[in-house]
Scaffold this active site. Structure first.
Site, PDB file in Angstrom:
ATOM      1  CE  LYS A  45     -21.283 -48.171 -11.943  1.00 18.02           C
ATOM      2  NZ  LYS A  45     -22.014 -47.346 -11.480  1.00 18.02           N
TER       3      LYS A  45
ATOM      4  CD  GLU B 296     -26.835 -48.612  -7.798  1.00 17.87           C
ATOM      5  OE1 GLU B 296     -26.730 -49.718  -7.054  1.00 17.87           O
ATOM      6  OE2 GLU B 296     -26.082 -47.929  -7.678  1.00 17.87           O
TER       7      GLU B 296
ATOM      8  CG  ASP C 268     -26.221 -44.691  -6.581  1.00 19.46           C
ATOM      9  OD1 ASP C 268     -26.034 -44.111  -5.408  1.00 19.46           O
ATOM     10  OD2 ASP C 268     -25.416 -44.891  -7.319  1.00 19.46           O
TER      11      ASP C 268
ATOM     12  CE  LYS D 207     -23.106 -44.851  -4.499  1.00 24.06           C
ATOM     13  NZ  LYS D 207     -22.884 -44.469  -5.882  1.00 24.06           N
TER      14      LYS D 207
ATOM     15  CD  GLN E  75     -20.402 -40.192  -4.011  1.00 22.36           C
ATOM     16  OE1 GLN E  75     -21.411 -40.499  -3.201  1.00 22.36           O
ATOM     17  NE2 GLN E  75     -19.730 -38.980  -3.897  1.00 22.36           N
TER      18      GLN E  75
HETATM   19  C1  MUC Z   1     -22.334 -45.657  -8.608  1.00 20.85           C
HETATM   20  O1  MUC Z   1     -22.978 -46.874  -7.774  1.00 20.85           O
HETATM   21  O2  MUC Z   1     -23.119 -45.187  -9.312  1.00 20.85           O
HETATM   22  C2  MUC Z   1     -20.413 -43.925 -10.303  1.00 20.85           C
HETATM   23  C3  MUC Z   1     -20.747 -42.671 -10.111  1.00 20.85           C
HETATM   24  C4  MUC Z   1     -20.805 -42.290  -8.793  1.00 20.85           C
HETATM   25  O3  MUC Z   1     -21.231 -41.252  -8.253  1.00 20.85           O
HETATM   26  O4  MUC Z   1     -20.625 -43.557  -7.944  1.00 20.85           O
HETATM   27  C5  MUC Z   1     -20.314 -44.590  -8.836  1.00 20.85           C
HETATM   28  C6  MUC Z   1     -20.922 -45.777  -8.513  1.00 20.85           C
HETATM   29 MG    MG Z   2     -25.005 -46.260  -8.618  1.00 20.36          MG
END
Ligand code: MUC
Ligand code: MG
Length: 368
Positions: A162, A217, A242, A266, A294
């Site tokens: 992250k 991402e 994403d 997702k 998620q």
């Molecule tokens: C991600 O991949 O962004 C964080 C917020 C969300 O909605 O999913 C996570 C992971």
């Molecule tokens: Mg993401």
């Protein structure tokens, strides 16, 4: 067979440690369990992870939309008629996680009624997939320690880092430290959750160019059209979409507009039915996909692995399937096990997992 009842049950389970990222943070899982029961007693379940900072859904909005808008469409319907139900739900905009869970619960019923796992019904490409672990914000050494622990304990050798902090050097330093500690054969990629401007993201992509990173991402908001286009053409890292691509139409738009060249799928937001369409579009266009997370519970991850392992393209890359390990407890009786860096897709009928009624009774918020 007809649908008899639809329940949207809010529950809360604490996290062992908070997960921090550019768009928000999670200290507890305030999710919703969807349970759909047919007139002959088959029960389909799915988990809803509302992410207000990503899609605007909350635990209460999910319960409300399912109870007031979706349940009337579902009760009395044939659970096999996913496209009729899907078209009905599409009359309500947004609410991706609520819609995704209804679709998953229908597939769970369908699998149980024909005595096949969803993984088999979807095409059953491979028995298991590699796992990728998402590492949240922390000082660089703590991020390294977390990755090393996940590698040592679970054999995981793919990490999503992250990023999206300011100053950007915080993240660049973390990436350098992770690459040094993990060596050159570990998959590493970044997720900024729209934390930066396109120019900041380009600076980071250039600063990290020698680190052999797979993707960047959601570096900035996809609405910043020209910035994203510029990133896709100039960034040394592949730009993955994403949260800008929760639906098939969004995927088509981002790919055609040049806002991304790889897609995170997702199941928590596009269920199995729409995820299949997204995967087909990406396959036809030769676009990389990754099974994203998620911040899913173990039940949510059971859906991700059922889908991810069912197709060649979705099982190429490690799938994000480990964050349930940070949840304080689980609602299903057969735990998903991560061993040698892989998770096996459950083979029992439907999703292949069973709801633990005692745990649900403990954690549900709608009963005394
Ligand atoms: C991600 O991949 O962004 C964080 C917020 C969300 O909605 O999913 C996570 C992971
Ligand atoms: Mg993401």
């Amino acid at each position: 067979m007809k649908i008899a009842t639809v329940e949207a049950i809010p529950y809360e389970i604490g996290m062992r440690k908070p997960l921090l990222f550019a768009s928000g943070q999670m200290t507890k899982a305030d999710h919703v369990l969807v349970r759909i029961t047919t007139d002959d007693g088959i029960v389909g379940i799915a988990d809803v992870p509302p992410r207000p900072y990503t899609y605007g859904e909350t635990q209460r909005s999910v319960v409300a939309v399912i109870e007031t808008l979706f349940a009337p469409l579902l009760v009395g319907a044939d659970p096999f008629a996913r496209n009729v139900i899907g078209a009905g739900m599409a009359r309500t905009v947004g609410n991706f996680a609520a819609k995704g869970a209804v679709d998953i619960a229908l597939w769970d019923i369908i699998g149980k009624s024909v005595d096949k796992s969803v993984h088999q019904l979807l095409g059953g490409f491979t028995p298991s997939v590699r796992v990728s672990h998402m590492v949240g914000f922390a000082p660089a050494q703590e991020m390294v320690d977390e990755a090393l622990m996940y590698r040592e304990k679970y054999g995981i050798n793919s990490f999503k880092v992250k990023v999206g902090r300011r100053p950007v050097s915080l993240d660049v330093d973390a990436c350098i430290a992770l690459r040094e500690a993990l060596g050159r054969d570990t998959d590493l990629y970044l997720d900024a959750n729209r934390g930066w401007s396109a120019s900041e993201a380009l600076g980071v992509a250039r600063a990290c160019a020698g680190l052999n990173l797979l993707y960047l991402e959601e570096p900035c908001d996809a609405h910043e059209l020209l910035g994203r286009k510029r990133l896709v053409t100039e960034s040394p890292l592949t730009i993955m979409a994403d949260e800008s691509v929760p639906t098939l139409g969004d995927v088509a738009r981002e790919l055609i507009d040049g806002g991304a060249s790889a897609i995170s799928i997702k199941t928590a937001r596009s269920g199995f039915t729409e995820s299949q369409k997204i995967l087909g579009l990406c396959e036809g266009l030769g676009v990389d996909v990754m099974m994203g997370n998620q911040i899913d519970s173990m039940l949510g991850s059971a859906a991700t692995v059922a889908f991810g392992a069912a197709f060649e393209l979705s099982s190429r890359r490690a799938a994000e399937l480990s964050n349930f390990l940070e949840f304080g407890d689980f609602l299903i009786t057969e735990p998903l096990v991560i061993e040698d860096g892989r998770v096996v897709a459950p083979q029992n009928p439907g999703l292949g997992v069973t709801l633990d009624d005692d745990k649900l009774a403990t954690y549900r918020l709608d009963k005394d």
